[in-house]
Design a protein around this motif. Structure first.
Motif, PDB file in Angstrom:
ATOM      1  N   THR A 148      19.221 -21.215  40.956  1.00  0.00           N
ATOM      2  CA  THR A 148      19.565 -22.880  41.029  1.00  0.00           C
ATOM      3  C   THR A 148      18.665 -22.798  42.442  1.00  0.00           C
ATOM      4  O   THR A 148      18.546 -24.176  43.408  1.00  0.00           O
ATOM      5  CB  THR A 148      20.879 -22.921  41.960  1.00  0.00           C
ATOM      6  N   GLY A 149      18.107 -21.929  43.181  1.00  0.00           N
ATOM      7  CA  GLY A 149      17.760 -22.350  44.360  1.00  0.00           C
ATOM      8  C   GLY A 149      17.523 -20.982  44.999  1.00  0.00           C
ATOM      9  O   GLY A 149      16.002 -20.199  44.712  1.00  0.00           O
ATOM     10  N   PHE A 150      17.045 -20.964  46.218  1.00  0.00           N
ATOM     11  CA  PHE A 150      15.901 -20.156  47.851  1.00  0.00           C
ATOM     12  C   PHE A 150      16.888 -19.071  48.318  1.00  0.00           C
ATOM     13  O   PHE A 150      16.436 -17.538  48.165  1.00  0.00           O
ATOM     14  CB  PHE A 150      15.344 -21.116  48.164  1.00  0.00           C
ATOM     15  N   ASP A 151      18.756 -19.402  48.300  1.00  0.00           N
ATOM     16  CA  ASP A 151      19.380 -18.090  48.187  1.00  0.00           C
ATOM     17  C   ASP A 151      20.663 -17.832  48.116  1.00  0.00           C
ATOM     18  O   ASP A 151      21.241 -19.493  48.347  1.00  0.00           O
ATOM     19  CB  ASP A 151      19.121 -18.703  50.142  1.00  0.00           C
ATOM     20  N   PRO A 152      20.742 -16.883  47.106  1.00  0.00           N
ATOM     21  CA  PRO A 152      22.119 -15.780  47.064  1.00  0.00           C
ATOM     22  C   PRO A 152      23.057 -16.293  48.143  1.00  0.00           C
ATOM     23  O   PRO A 152      25.088 -17.020  47.592  1.00  0.00           O
ATOM     24  CB  PRO A 152      22.169 -14.757  46.310  1.00  0.00           C
ATOM     25  N   GLU A 153      22.962 -16.126  49.344  1.00  0.00           N
ATOM     26  CA  GLU A 153      23.929 -16.256  50.309  1.00  0.00           C
ATOM     27  C   GLU A 153      24.390 -17.834  50.690  1.00  0.00           C
ATOM     28  O   GLU A 153      25.532 -18.174  51.476  1.00  0.00           O
ATOM     29  CB  GLU A 153      23.532 -15.957  51.531  1.00  0.00           C
ATOM     30  N   GLN A 154      24.271 -18.698  50.044  1.00  0.00           N
ATOM     31  CA  GLN A 154      23.814 -19.880  50.303  1.00  0.00           C
ATOM     32  C   GLN A 154      24.759 -21.162  48.839  1.00  0.00           C
ATOM     33  O   GLN A 154      24.671 -21.991  49.008  1.00  0.00           O
ATOM     34  CB  GLN A 154      22.584 -21.280  50.567  1.00  0.00           C
ATOM     35  N   GLY A 155      24.791 -19.625  48.095  1.00  0.00           N
ATOM     36  CA  GLY A 155      25.533 -20.143  47.135  1.00  0.00           C
ATOM     37  C   GLY A 155      24.422 -20.375  45.958  1.00  0.00           C
ATOM     38  O   GLY A 155      24.916 -20.785  44.335  1.00  0.00           O
ATOM     39  N   ASP A 156      22.878 -19.750  46.129  1.00  0.00           N
ATOM     40  CA  ASP A 156      22.632 -20.235  44.751  1.00  0.00           C
ATOM     41  C   ASP A 156      22.626 -19.125  43.665  1.00  0.00           C
ATOM     42  O   ASP A 156      22.835 -17.856  43.949  1.00  0.00           O
ATOM     43  CB  ASP A 156      20.719 -20.304  44.738  1.00  0.00           C
ATOM     44  N   ARG A 157      22.418 -19.288  42.583  1.00  0.00           N
ATOM     45  CA  ARG A 157      22.547 -17.920  41.435  1.00  0.00           C
ATOM     46  C   ARG A 157      21.750 -17.943  40.366  1.00  0.00           C
ATOM     47  O   ARG A 157      21.060 -19.334  40.311  1.00  0.00           O
ATOM     48  CB  ARG A 157      24.431 -18.650  40.354  1.00  0.00           C
ATOM     49  N   ILE A 158      21.505 -16.888  39.594  1.00  0.00           N
ATOM     50  CA  ILE A 158      20.299 -16.741  38.527  1.00  0.00           C
ATOM     51  C   ILE A 158      20.817 -17.302  37.405  1.00  0.00           C
ATOM     52  O   ILE A 158      22.497 -17.180  36.620  1.00  0.00           O
ATOM     53  CB  ILE A 158      20.746 -15.323  38.063  1.00  0.00           C
ATOM     54  N   VAL A 159      20.398 -17.863  36.674  1.00  0.00           N
ATOM     55  CA  VAL A 159      20.870 -19.095  35.449  1.00  0.00           C
ATOM     56  C   VAL A 159      19.492 -18.562  34.315  1.00  0.00           C
ATOM     57  O   VAL A 159      20.417 -18.895  33.780  1.00  0.00           O
ATOM     58  CB  VAL A 159      20.302 -20.722  35.284  1.00  0.00           C
ATOM     59  N   ASN A 196      25.599 -19.296  32.660  1.00  0.00           N
ATOM     60  CA  ASN A 196      26.053 -20.197  33.680  1.00  0.00           C
ATOM     61  C   ASN A 196      26.377 -20.000  34.762  1.00  0.00           C
ATOM     62  O   ASN A 196      27.101 -19.045  35.194  1.00  0.00           O
ATOM     63  CB  ASN A 196      27.672 -20.444  33.170  1.00  0.00           C
ATOM     64  N   PRO A 197      25.573 -20.920  35.725  1.00  0.00           N
ATOM     65  CA  PRO A 197      25.415 -20.372  37.400  1.00  0.00           C
ATOM     66  C   PRO A 197      27.498 -20.676  37.553  1.00  0.00           C
ATOM     67  O   PRO A 197      26.764 -20.479  39.663  1.00  0.00           O
ATOM     68  CB  PRO A 197      24.574 -20.828  38.068  1.00  0.00           C
ATOM     69  N   GLU A 198      27.944 -21.420  37.128  1.00  0.00           N
ATOM     70  CA  GLU A 198      29.167 -21.283  37.418  1.00  0.00           C
ATOM     71  C   GLU A 198      29.466 -22.615  39.039  1.00  0.00           C
ATOM     72  O   GLU A 198      29.503 -22.846  39.974  1.00  0.00           O
ATOM     73  CB  GLU A 198      29.751 -19.932  37.807  1.00  0.00           C
ATOM     74  N   ARG A 199      27.720 -23.731  38.875  1.00  0.00           N
ATOM     75  CA  ARG A 199      27.899 -24.803  39.968  1.00  0.00           C
ATOM     76  C   ARG A 199      26.715 -25.728  39.837  1.00  0.00           C
ATOM     77  O   ARG A 199      26.082 -25.059  38.541  1.00  0.00           O
ATOM     78  CB  ARG A 199      27.565 -24.107  41.264  1.00  0.00           C
ATOM     79  N   ALA A 200      26.868 -27.092  40.215  1.00  0.00           N
ATOM     80  CA  ALA A 200      25.958 -27.573  38.875  1.00  0.00           C
ATOM     81  C   ALA A 200      24.385 -27.617  39.400  1.00  0.00           C
ATOM     82  O   ALA A 200      23.697 -26.900  41.031  1.00  0.00           O
ATOM     83  CB  ALA A 200      26.200 -28.886  39.919  1.00  0.00           C
ATOM     84  N   MET A 201      23.753 -27.725  39.053  1.00  0.00           N
ATOM     85  CA  MET A 201      22.268 -27.688  39.001  1.00  0.00           C
ATOM     86  C   MET A 201      21.915 -28.360  39.926  1.00  0.00           C
ATOM     87  O   MET A 201      21.537 -30.057  39.464  1.00  0.00           O
ATOM     88  CB  MET A 201      21.357 -27.492  37.503  1.00  0.00           C
ATOM     89  N   PRO A 202      20.689 -28.575  41.025  1.00  0.00           N
ATOM     90  CA  PRO A 202      19.923 -29.520  41.431  1.00  0.00           C
ATOM     91  C   PRO A 202      19.554 -30.137  40.637  1.00  0.00           C
ATOM     92  O   PRO A 202      18.545 -29.156  40.299  1.00  0.00           O
ATOM     93  CB  PRO A 202      19.941 -28.253  42.753  1.00  0.00           C
ATOM     94  N   GLN A 203      18.844 -30.991  41.128  1.00  0.00           N
ATOM     95  CA  GLN A 203      17.512 -31.890  40.247  1.00  0.00           C
ATOM     96  C   GLN A 203      16.231 -31.147  40.820  1.00  0.00           C
ATOM     97  O   GLN A 203      15.706 -31.558  39.413  1.00  0.00           O
ATOM     98  CB  GLN A 203      17.678 -33.176  41.140  1.00  0.00           C
TER      99      GLN A 203
END
Length: 228
Positions: free
Chosen positions: A11-22, A44-51
């Motif tokens: 979902t992004g670049f940093d797992p420590e900032q809440g990003d997850r593997i999809v 399911n990353p259990e968070r909203a997918m950023p645009q």
């Protein structure tokens, strides 16, 4: 030698900032040859997918909502990779995410020394040249026309081809250079060719067999071929 060529989408670049593997995709190699065994899983990353992530991967919240969470697929993933080397493009990124996900579900982490970074190999082999996966496909003439979006399994299949080119082509063990990337000077592994389940039929015709028998007969009793 077993290797797993692996890619993740996140979902992004940093797992420590809440990003997850999809998504995870992986391809098995045995002695640098693809075996046909693959691993592919949406998560399911259990968070909203950023645009911006949706635009890169094409994976949206509606698609991922009914997919398993990482905790549910962790055992199957660990079983697939086993203790193999992990061939990854920009390995630090994927290893960071994989180990974060494994840590959160209290599973053993993947040792960093198991990672083979094809990005580092490419930069060492072609200093100053573009080293993205697309750039390496262009360099080696590998068809990546179906790569319109980033997909973990497709990218791992393409990376497997790139990796073999980086370590010396389809038969890297025939390279003469010493200490080349991806070549091992260690002892051979325990792989052995298996016997054919059905022996190949003889290619000699009956007339050829008869001619050979007549030739041996004419050599006399002391001929080497007639000795027991």
């Amino acid at each position: 030698m077993r290797e797993i060529v692996l890619d993740t989408e996140t979902t992004g670049f940093d797992p420590e900032q809440g990003d997850r593997i999809v998504e995870i995709g992986a391809v098995e190699l045995w002695n640098h040859v693809a075996t046909g065994k693959t691993y592919h899983q949406y998560i399911n990353p259990e968070r909203a997918m950023p645009q911006e992530a949706f635009e890169v991967h094409g994976l949206g919240d509606d698609f991922l909502r009914d997919k398993p969470v990482f905790a549910d697929i962790a055992e199957a993933f660990i079983a697939f990779v086993g203790d193999a080397k992990l061939v990854i493009h920009n390995a630090a990124f994927d290893m960071k995410f994989l180990n974060a996900e494994l840590r959160w579900v209290k599973k053993p982490l993947l040792p960093w020394e198991r990672a083979v970074d094809t990005l580092a190999i490419a930069r060492s082999k072609f200093p100053g040249s573009p080293a993205s996966l697309d750039a390496l496909c262009r360099r080696f003439g590998i068809d990546n026309s179906s790569r319109t979006l980033h997909g973990a399994l497709l990218d791992s299949e393409i990376l497997a081809e790139v990796y073999l080119e980086l370590i010396g082509g389809k038969q890297p063990d025939f390279g003469l250079a010493q200490g080349g990337a991806g070549l091992s000077a260690g002892p051979a592994d325990d792989w052995r060719p298996r016997p054919r389940p059905t022996p190949l039929p003889s290619r000699l015709s009956d007339s050829e067999k008869a001619a050979h028998a007549a030739f041996v007969e004419g050599l006399g009793e002391n001929a080497l071929w007639r000795r027991a």
